[in-house]
Design an enzyme around this catalytic site. Structure first.
Site, PDB file in Angstrom:
ATOM      1  N   LYS A   1      -9.323 -58.271 -23.135  1.00 13.42           N
ATOM      2  CA  LYS A   1     -10.554 -57.791 -23.779  1.00 13.42           C
ATOM      3  C   LYS A   1     -10.370 -57.633 -25.289  1.00 13.42           C
ATOM      4  O   LYS A   1     -11.327 -57.815 -26.054  1.00 13.42           O
ATOM      5  CB  LYS A   1     -11.010 -56.486 -23.132  1.00 13.42           C
ATOM      6  CG  LYS A   1     -11.501 -56.674 -21.690  1.00 13.42           C
ATOM      7  CD  LYS A   1     -12.719 -57.591 -21.608  1.00 13.42           C
ATOM      8  CE  LYS A   1     -13.356 -57.593 -20.230  1.00 13.42           C
ATOM      9  NZ  LYS A   1     -14.545 -58.451 -20.139  1.00 13.42           N
TER      10      LYS A   1
ATOM     11  N   SER B   1     -14.854 -54.770 -23.288  1.00 11.17           N
ATOM     12  CA  SER B   1     -14.577 -53.480 -22.648  1.00 11.17           C
ATOM     13  C   SER B   1     -14.079 -52.526 -23.721  1.00 11.17           C
ATOM     14  O   SER B   1     -13.501 -52.954 -24.733  1.00 11.17           O
ATOM     15  CB  SER B   1     -13.486 -53.660 -21.588  1.00 11.17           C
ATOM     16  OG  SER B   1     -12.898 -52.416 -21.258  1.00 11.17           O
TER      17      SER B   1
ATOM     18  N   THR C   1     -18.999 -50.104 -10.667  1.00  3.22           N
ATOM     19  CA  THR C   1     -19.236 -51.417 -10.037  1.00  3.22           C
ATOM     20  C   THR C   1     -18.057 -51.751  -9.112  1.00  3.22           C
ATOM     21  O   THR C   1     -17.008 -51.104  -9.186  1.00  3.22           O
ATOM     22  CB  THR C   1     -19.331 -52.564 -11.081  1.00  3.22           C
ATOM     23  OG1 THR C   1     -18.015 -52.792 -11.605  1.00  3.22           O
ATOM     24  CG2 THR C   1     -20.305 -52.247 -12.189  1.00  3.22           C
TER      25      THR C   1
ATOM     26  N   TYR D   1      -5.434 -56.570 -18.800  1.00  4.11           N
ATOM     27  CA  TYR D   1      -6.893 -56.509 -18.991  1.00  4.11           C
ATOM     28  C   TYR D   1      -7.219 -56.069 -20.425  1.00  4.11           C
ATOM     29  O   TYR D   1      -8.109 -56.635 -21.064  1.00  4.11           O
ATOM     30  CB  TYR D   1      -7.483 -55.535 -17.973  1.00  4.11           C
ATOM     31  CG  TYR D   1      -8.989 -55.374 -18.025  1.00  4.11           C
ATOM     32  CD1 TYR D   1      -9.837 -56.434 -17.702  1.00  4.11           C
ATOM     33  CD2 TYR D   1      -9.570 -54.160 -18.381  1.00  4.11           C
ATOM     34  CE1 TYR D   1     -11.222 -56.268 -17.723  1.00  4.11           C
ATOM     35  CE2 TYR D   1     -10.946 -53.988 -18.401  1.00  4.11           C
ATOM     36  CZ  TYR D   1     -11.765 -55.046 -18.076  1.00  4.11           C
ATOM     37  OH  TYR D   1     -13.137 -54.896 -18.102  1.00  4.11           O
TER      38      TYR D   1
ATOM     39  N   LEU E   1     -22.621 -55.345 -12.812  1.00  3.38           N
ATOM     40  CA  LEU E   1     -23.367 -55.331 -14.080  1.00  3.38           C
ATOM     41  C   LEU E   1     -24.270 -56.557 -14.174  1.00  3.38           C
ATOM     42  O   LEU E   1     -25.405 -56.469 -14.653  1.00  3.38           O
ATOM     43  CB  LEU E   1     -22.381 -55.290 -15.267  1.00  3.38           C
ATOM     44  CG  LEU E   1     -23.022 -55.291 -16.653  1.00  3.38           C
ATOM     45  CD1 LEU E   1     -23.983 -54.112 -16.846  1.00  3.38           C
ATOM     46  CD2 LEU E   1     -21.943 -55.257 -17.751  1.00  3.38           C
TER      47      LEU E   1
HETATM   48  N1  LIG Z   1     -16.678 -52.106 -14.205  1.00  2.00           N
HETATM   49  C1  LIG Z   1     -16.172 -51.577 -15.311  1.00  2.00           C
HETATM   50  O1  LIG Z   1     -15.641 -50.455 -15.325  1.00  2.00           O
HETATM   51  C2  LIG Z   1     -16.282 -52.342 -16.618  1.00  2.00           C
HETATM   52  C3  LIG Z   1     -16.071 -51.638 -17.809  1.00  2.00           C
HETATM   53  C4  LIG Z   1     -16.163 -52.314 -19.014  1.00  2.00           C
HETATM   54  C5  LIG Z   1     -16.447 -53.670 -19.023  1.00  2.00           C
HETATM   55  N2  LIG Z   1     -16.644 -54.321 -17.856  1.00  2.00           N
HETATM   56  C6  LIG Z   1     -16.923 -55.754 -17.916  1.00  2.00           C
HETATM   57  O2  LIG Z   1     -18.228 -55.999 -17.415  1.00  2.00           O
HETATM   58  C7  LIG Z   1     -18.304 -57.346 -16.909  1.00  2.00           C
HETATM   59  C8  LIG Z   1     -18.932 -57.333 -15.523  1.00  2.00           C
HETATM   60  O3  LIG Z   1     -18.044 -56.665 -14.634  1.00  2.00           O
HETATM   61  P1  LIG Z   1     -18.537 -55.852 -13.344  1.00  2.00           P
HETATM   62  O4  LIG Z   1     -18.105 -54.457 -13.538  1.00  2.00           O
HETATM   63  O5  LIG Z   1     -19.940 -56.167 -13.052  1.00  2.00           O
HETATM   64  O6  LIG Z   1     -17.542 -56.488 -12.262  1.00  2.00           O
HETATM   65  P2  LIG Z   1     -17.824 -57.138 -10.831  1.00  2.00           P
HETATM   66  O7  LIG Z   1     -18.861 -56.372 -10.096  1.00  2.00           O
HETATM   67  O8  LIG Z   1     -16.475 -57.286 -10.223  1.00  2.00           O
HETATM   68  O9  LIG Z   1     -18.416 -58.573 -11.201  1.00  2.00           O
HETATM   69  C9  LIG Z   1     -17.597 -59.563 -11.771  1.00  2.00           C
HETATM   70  C10 LIG Z   1     -18.365 -60.870 -11.758  1.00  2.00           C
HETATM   71  O10 LIG Z   1     -17.511 -61.892 -12.319  1.00  2.00           O
HETATM   72  C11 LIG Z   1     -17.542 -63.011 -11.434  1.00  2.00           C
HETATM   73  N3  LIG Z   1     -16.278 -63.752 -11.442  1.00  2.00           N
HETATM   74  C12 LIG Z   1     -15.022 -63.245 -11.241  1.00  2.00           C
HETATM   75  N4  LIG Z   1     -14.136 -64.254 -11.252  1.00  2.00           N
HETATM   76  C13 LIG Z   1     -14.841 -65.407 -11.461  1.00  2.00           C
HETATM   77  C14 LIG Z   1     -14.486 -66.775 -11.550  1.00  2.00           C
HETATM   78  N5  LIG Z   1     -13.205 -67.178 -11.436  1.00  2.00           N
HETATM   79  N6  LIG Z   1     -15.467 -67.683 -11.758  1.00  2.00           N
HETATM   80  C15 LIG Z   1     -16.757 -67.297 -11.852  1.00  2.00           C
HETATM   81  N7  LIG Z   1     -17.160 -66.016 -11.770  1.00  2.00           N
HETATM   82  C16 LIG Z   1     -16.213 -65.089 -11.570  1.00  2.00           C
HETATM   83  C17 LIG Z   1     -17.741 -62.396 -10.053  1.00  2.00           C
HETATM   84  O11 LIG Z   1     -18.236 -63.400  -9.197  1.00  2.00           O
HETATM   85  P3  LIG Z   1     -17.995 -63.305  -7.590  1.00  2.00           P
HETATM   86  O12 LIG Z   1     -19.151 -62.466  -7.073  1.00  2.00           O
HETATM   87  O13 LIG Z   1     -18.069 -64.717  -7.165  1.00  2.00           O
HETATM   88  O14 LIG Z   1     -16.648 -62.670  -7.376  1.00  2.00           O
HETATM   89  C18 LIG Z   1     -18.756 -61.318 -10.355  1.00  2.00           C
HETATM   90  O15 LIG Z   1     -20.046 -61.859 -10.395  1.00  2.00           O
HETATM   91  C19 LIG Z   1     -16.861 -57.872 -16.908  1.00  2.00           C
HETATM   92  O16 LIG Z   1     -16.659 -58.688 -18.040  1.00  2.00           O
HETATM   93  C20 LIG Z   1     -16.032 -56.604 -17.039  1.00  2.00           C
HETATM   94  O17 LIG Z   1     -14.770 -56.841 -17.608  1.00  2.00           O
HETATM   95  C21 LIG Z   1     -16.582 -53.700 -16.642  1.00  2.00           C
END
Ligand SMILES: NC(=O)c1ccc[n+]([C@@H]2O[C@H](COP(=O)([O-])OP(=O)(O)OC[C@H]3O[C@@H](n4cnc5c(N)ncnc54)[C@H](OP(=O)(O)O)[C@@H]3O)[C@@H](O)[C@H]2O)c1
Length: 265
Positions: free
Chosen positions: A156, A139, A187, A152, A17
């Site tokens: 959230k 979320s 993602t 989780y 995202l």
């Molecule tokens: N995917 C879903 O189904 C979904 C649904 C609802 C909400 N969300 C929310 O959307 C947001 C983005 O998630 P996404 O789906 O894009 O997930 P993602 O592709 O796994 O990306 C997560 C990001 O968080 C960073 N991160 C994780 N641990 C970290 C740490 N200790 N320090 C600094 N950065 C860290 C990761 O960096 P690295 O690249 O270094 O690991 C990555 O850039 C999150 O808040 C998630 O909870 C996701």
């Protein structure tokens, strides 16, 4: 919020995202400070966006460490940010009793504590800006807690409560607090087991570009709460009024959830 004048710190910029948010916010004219842990991924994104005329800087740090939060907060002030987007997060799918302490800790530290600490470090700075916003990416599970995602969902739900309390606390300031609740997104956060569960439950996964578009629109229109996706938005509303209705509906799905939670992740 006028995005053409915005200077935005985006955490989790290297994720699914985050990448789309960076592209769309930069396309809307915002200057970006991209935060993540992988220098190569951030450098690649920066090169792409600067080639398209964007103003982009990067910063690498681990948000679950106090010094990581401090490094990012300092960089944000040097970059003169007026918008903080807390997008970094971590999830873990599995039956709660089978999850180990470090897994639970990672989810809570990344998805709840990190945004709270980073916001805390930046509120005085943001208060001093003529216009400012804090955008917390929550979320749907924060309003519709789900079996297999107990830690989780707790993180959230905590982020949602934090966003609402802080919004009310800052209501006499020029800082707005925005909370976004996406449903499942396609993602890397979602493991094969999660994707298989979503398919089995007929749960739709949105594309990150669609979700980023909704977030950018909410920010541009000064909306402070947005649940993305129907019928999940309706179920979250029902859960707030009559959680036992949702308890009964999800009890019927529990065998499927347990079956997928037992798969290797
Ligand atoms: N995917 C879903 O189904 C979904 C649904 C609802 C909400 N969300 C929310 O959307 C947001 C983005 O998630 P996404 O789906 O894009 O997930 P993602 O592709 O796994 O990306 C997560 C990001 O968080 C960073 N991160 C994780 N641990 C970290 C740490 N200790 N320090 C600094 N950065 C860290 C990761 O960096 P690295 O690249 O270094 O690991 C990555 O850039 C999150 O808040 C998630 O909870 C996701």
């Amino acid at each position: 919020m006028q995005l053409t004048h915005a200077r935005i710190l985006l955490t989790g910029a290297s994720g699914g995202l985050g990448y789309e948010l960076a592209r769309q916010l930069s396309g809307a004219g915002a200057a970006l400070l991209l935060a993540g842990r992988e220098p190569a991924k951030l450098a690649e994104l920066r090169a792409l966006l600067t080639a398209q005329g964007g103003e982009v800087t990067t910063i690498c740090a681990d948000l679950t460490r106090a010094e990581g939060v401090a490094v990012i907060a300092r960089a944000a002030q040097d970059f003169r940010v007026n918008v903080l987007v807390n997008n970094a997060g971590a999830s873990a799918f599995g039956l709660f009793e089978n999850q180990e302490w470090p897994t639970i800790e990672r989810v809570l530290a990344t998805s709840l504590e990190a945004p709270i600490h980073l916001t805390h470090a930046l509120v005085p700075w943001l208060r001093a800006q003529p216009q400012a916003a804090i955008v917390n990416i929550g979320s749907m599970f924060g309003s519709l807690p789900f079996p297999g995602f107990a830690a989780y969902s707790a993180a959230k739900a905590g982020l949602r409560a934090f966003s609402q309390a802080l919004r009310r606390e800052l209501s006499d300031s020029l800082v707005s607090v925005v909370h976004i609740s996406p449903r499942a997104i396609d993602t890397p956060m979602n493991s094969g087991a999660v994707n298989a569960l979503n398919a089995a439950l007929d749960t739709h996964s949105d594309q990150p570009s669609e979700v980023a578009r909704e977030i950018v629109a909410a920010l541009a229109r000064n909306e402070v709460e947005r649940h993305i996706g129907f019928p999940e938005r309706l179920f979250a509303w029902v859960n707030g009024l009559a959680p036992q209705v949702i308890d009964r509906a999800l009890a019927g799905k529990l065998p499927t959830i347990k079956q997928h939670a037992a798969r290797p992740h």
